[in-house]
Motif scaffolding. Structure first.
Motif, mmCIF file in Angstrom:
data_model
loop_
_atom_site.group_PDB
_atom_site.id
_atom_site.type_symbol
_atom_site.label_atom_id
_atom_site.label_comp_id
_atom_site.label_asym_id
_atom_site.label_seq_id
_atom_site.Cartn_x
_atom_site.Cartn_y
_atom_site.Cartn_z
ATOM 1 N N LEU A 119 0.928 6.470 -6.923
ATOM 2 C CA LEU A 119 -0.139 7.449 -7.174
ATOM 3 C C LEU A 119 0.461 8.832 -7.365
ATOM 4 O O LEU A 119 0.056 9.574 -8.268
ATOM 5 C CB LEU A 119 -1.138 7.446 -6.014
ATOM 6 N N GLY A 120 1.457 9.175 -6.521
ATOM 7 C CA GLY A 120 2.123 10.465 -6.695
ATOM 8 C C GLY A 120 2.788 10.570 -8.051
ATOM 9 O O GLY A 120 2.644 11.574 -8.754
ATOM 10 N N VAL A 136 0.853 4.248 -2.829
ATOM 11 C CA VAL A 136 0.701 5.695 -2.637
ATOM 12 C C VAL A 136 1.795 6.444 -3.407
ATOM 13 O O VAL A 136 1.549 7.468 -4.045
ATOM 14 C CB VAL A 136 0.728 6.059 -1.146
ATOM 15 N N LEU A 137 3.022 5.873 -3.354
ATOM 16 C CA LEU A 137 4.123 6.489 -4.097
ATOM 17 C C LEU A 137 3.821 6.511 -5.589
ATOM 18 O O LEU A 137 4.021 7.524 -6.280
ATOM 19 C CB LEU A 137 5.411 5.702 -3.827
ATOM 20 N N VAL A 146 0.838 -1.208 0.000
ATOM 21 C CA VAL A 146 0.000 0.000 0.000
ATOM 22 C C VAL A 146 0.871 1.255 0.000
ATOM 23 O O VAL A 146 0.538 2.266 -0.634
ATOM 24 C CB VAL A 146 -0.980 -0.035 1.195
ATOM 25 N N ILE A 147 2.060 1.170 0.642
ATOM 26 C CA ILE A 147 2.950 2.336 0.675
ATOM 27 C C ILE A 147 3.475 2.630 -0.738
ATOM 28 O O ILE A 147 3.462 3.771 -1.201
ATOM 29 C CB ILE A 147 4.098 2.076 1.664
#
Lengths: 197, 212
Positions: free
Chosen positions: B141-142, B138-139, B134-135
């Motif tokens: 997604l950025g 998120v990266l 999940v981390i």
């Protein structure tokens, strides 16, 4: 819910010690959460303001006829001339507002209601996407202004507007750090949830 | 509440050390299980589907962007010359970054798609690495949001032009090129939204402690 089970079923020094450690851990996490949120608030506000007040008047020499000496023409660069910069400022303003609201909410409900914290994490995630896209757009346009694009005949403008470009670069780097802070906030929340497993 | 989902024997084994902390929840009454809720497999299936959508959108965005090359022959009005102009995505650093970022997204989503498919087919096996995806999500997604934003910013200038800095629009000339760019950005936006949904799903299942 968890703590209810714990207090109901586990009696003993070891368990209470563990519980204290868990609470201390949680408090530490919460402190980091506040610090990151506060920094993100300040940085996104600074980025929005730095680009929002960006305006430069200068004169550029334009030679109308090749044989004549060039004529100095006054030109102005404003931040809202470029739609990417408008998007950047709006994104940073939204992120700033979210940071302020979430800071107040998490300060108000120190006990930590689960629903509110999940909503805050969700909006943190949205802010990550919003800020990164704003930074990307502003950076792409800023690069275009800095280098120009010979293929489609877009001339560079940063040789004339040096202060304008420096200010835009400063705003973009501030906003990048703010976006990374929101990213860290989401990662922190994920690790927090992992620890609860 | 959480362990109502832990139904399969493998899952119960996996949550054994936790179960000692929550003695109440070990003996889950039968009727709780019969609650009209989505079964846990639902989440795994949705995750696999979303990851496949992410993979597909990344691949489509890259392919559409890479095939956007368009050549036009311009006739200069007065002189007898003709000049040929070409529009390629390599002409703009923003589009190069877009292709690189979306290629990485496709590569990453292949790996995570295989992992989540594996988790769907073998529910008990759940390496610790997977839950930390999940981390990285998120990266990613950025990265994807930045790619979409930068390509969108440049494409908007190409579409509308900018009179203040004398950047002429090019989409009236290179219409095919612009259609490709626009479609690619739209697909990438869709992929970003899918990725955001994936992250929200991961958070939801983490907070409800649903075994994947």
């Amino acid at each position: 819910m968890e703590s209810q089970y714990k207090s109901g079923s586990n009696i003993g020094g070891l368990e209470s010690g563990e519980k204290e450690v868990a609470i201390a851990n949680k408090r530490k996490m919460r402190g980091w959460d506040f610090v990151l949120r506060f920094l993100a608030l300040g940085l996104s506000l600074a980025a929005a303001v730095v680009l929002g007040v960006n305006k430069e008047k200068t004169t550029v020499p334009v030679s109308l006829v090749p044989t004549m000496p060039p004529v100095n023409v006054p030109v102005t660069a404003k931040w809202h001339y470029l739609s990417a910069f408008v998007f950047f400022v709006v994104a940073n303003a939204i992120a700033c507002a979210h940071a302020a609201i979430s800071l107040v909410l998490s300060l108000a409900s120190v006990s930590g209601k689960k629903g509110i914290s999940m909503v805050i994490i969700f909006f943190d995630l949205v802010m990550v996407a919003l800020l990164f896209s704003g930074v990307g757009a502003a950076l792409a346009i800023g690069l275009m202004g800095y280098k120009g694009n010979s293929h489609v005949g877009w001339k560079k403008v940063c040789n004339a507007f040096d202060k304008f470009c420096d200010q835009a670069a400063a705003a973009i780097s501030l906003s990048t750090v703010a976006a990374l802070l929101f990213f860290l906030l989401v990662v922190l929340a994920a690790l927090n949830l992992h620890k609860k497993h | 509440m959480a362990s109502t989902y832990a139904r399969t024997p493998e899952n119960e084994k996996a949550t054994e050390p936790l179960a000692s902390e929550y003695p109440k929840t070990v003996a889950t009454p039968r009727h709780v299980m019969a609650e009209p809720r989505e079964p846990p497999r639902y989440f795994a299936v949705v995750e696999v589907v979303l990851r496949f959508l992410l993979l597909a959108s990344a691949v489509v965005a890259v392919v559409v962007m890479v095939t956007s090359k368009q050549s036009k022959t311009l006739v200069i009005p007065i002189s007898p010359f003709q000049i040929s102009r070409t529009a390629k995505f390599q002409h703009s650093p923003a589009f190069i970054y877009f292709v690189a970022a979306l290629s990485f997204a496709g590569f990453y989503s292949i790996i995570t798609f295989l992992f989540s498919l594996h988790a769907l087919l073998k529910p008990g096996y759940h390496p610790k690495v997977v839950s930390h995806f999940v981390i990285l999500d998120v990266l990613l997604l950025g990265i994807m949001a930045a790619a979409t934003g930068s390509a969108g910013g440049v494409a908007y200038i190409g579409l509308k032009g900018n009179s203040h800095v004398q950047w002429a629009k090019i989409c009236d000339l290179f219409d095919d090129f612009c259609k490709h760019i626009g479609a690619s950005i739209a697909v990438s936006l869709f992929g970003s939204i899918v990725l955001a949904l994936l992250i929200v799903l991961s958070f939801y299942s983490l907070s409800k402690r649903i075994p994947k």
